[in-house]
Design a protein around this motif. Structure first.
Motif, PDB file in Angstrom:
ATOM      1  N   ASP A  22       0.826  -1.212   0.000  1.00  0.00           N
ATOM      2  CA  ASP A  22       0.000   0.000   0.000  1.00  0.00           C
ATOM      3  C   ASP A  22       0.856   1.256   0.000  1.00  0.00           C
ATOM      4  N   GLN A  23       1.936   1.258   0.784  1.00  0.00           N
ATOM      5  CA  GLN A  23       2.827   2.423   0.828  1.00  0.00           C
ATOM      6  C   GLN A  23       3.472   2.680  -0.528  1.00  0.00           C
ATOM      7  N   ARG A  26       0.821   4.168  -2.851  1.00  0.00           N
ATOM      8  CA  ARG A  26       0.554   5.564  -2.464  1.00  0.00           C
ATOM      9  C   ARG A  26       1.689   6.496  -2.892  1.00  0.00           C
ATOM     10  N   GLN A  27       2.933   6.052  -2.698  1.00  0.00           N
ATOM     11  CA  GLN A  27       4.079   6.894  -3.062  1.00  0.00           C
ATOM     12  C   GLN A  27       4.125   7.129  -4.566  1.00  0.00           C
ATOM     13  N   ALA A  30       1.500   9.490  -5.475  1.00  0.00           N
ATOM     14  CA  ALA A  30       1.826  10.854  -5.035  1.00  0.00           C
ATOM     15  C   ALA A  30       2.782  11.530  -5.998  1.00  0.00           C
ATOM     16  N   GLU A  40      -1.355  -0.801 -11.494  1.00  0.00           N
ATOM     17  CA  GLU A  40      -1.395  -0.775 -10.028  1.00  0.00           C
ATOM     18  C   GLU A  40      -1.131  -2.165  -9.465  1.00  0.00           C
TER      19      GLU A  40
END
Length: 163
Positions: A22-23, A26-27, A30, A40
């Motif tokens: 998940d990190q 997200r990164q 971002a 994904e």
């Protein structure tokens, strides 16, 4: 655009790999990388396999380093073991042993290198080019509409005059 990078420390406690996936997603999001469901899923799967191998086979401290340059993403997993990753062919009945084969199939290239404190196992992925930064996007839209406005205004005026 200069390359972007981030580091994620990984807890080697059971069940922590999902949080790392998940990190990573997200990164990358971002950074403005536009991705569909397939991309994904690849961005989730590759670090999951590499981190799982590091946690199971290397033990000790594990870190995920991400490097992004438009169109490319490197996922680099560093661990404390100098032992090279072992590529093997799993038997059909085995539940484990396919992770590195899967990473090889999904990545543009893969590899490993010894480090001062262990090793680095990495995968290079092709990802969609980043969307422009918000300031760049606003400037581009302003330029587009500034160039287009007179033509549009003239067309609108011609339509209004013909009525």
């Amino acid at each position: 655009m200069s390359p972007r990078h981030a580091r994620i420390s990984v807890s080697t406690l059971p069940g922590q790999v999902a949080g790392v996936r998940d990190q990573v997603v997200r990164q990358v999001g971002a950074w403005g990388v536009p991705f569909d469901d397939d991309t994904e899923e690849i961005i989730r799967l590759v670090p999951s396999e590499l981190v799982t191998n590091a946690v199971v086979h290397a033990g000790g401290e594990v870190t995920v380093a991400l490097y992004h340059h438009p169109g490319h993403l490197v996922i680099d997993v560093l661990d404390d073991s100098p032992t090279p990753p072992i590529h093997r062919t799993a038997e059909t009945w085995e539940e484990c042993g396919r992770g590195l084969e899967l990473v090889d199939a999904l990545a543009v290239s893969t590899g490993w290198e010894p480090t001062k404190s262990g090793k680095s196992v990495w995968a290079l992925l092709k990802v969609p080019a980043s969307a422009p930064e918000p300031a760049q996007r606003a400037t581009a839209l302003r330029q587009f509409f500034t160039r287009q406005a007179p033509t549009r205004a003239l067309r609108a005026l011609a339509v209004a005059s013909a009525s």
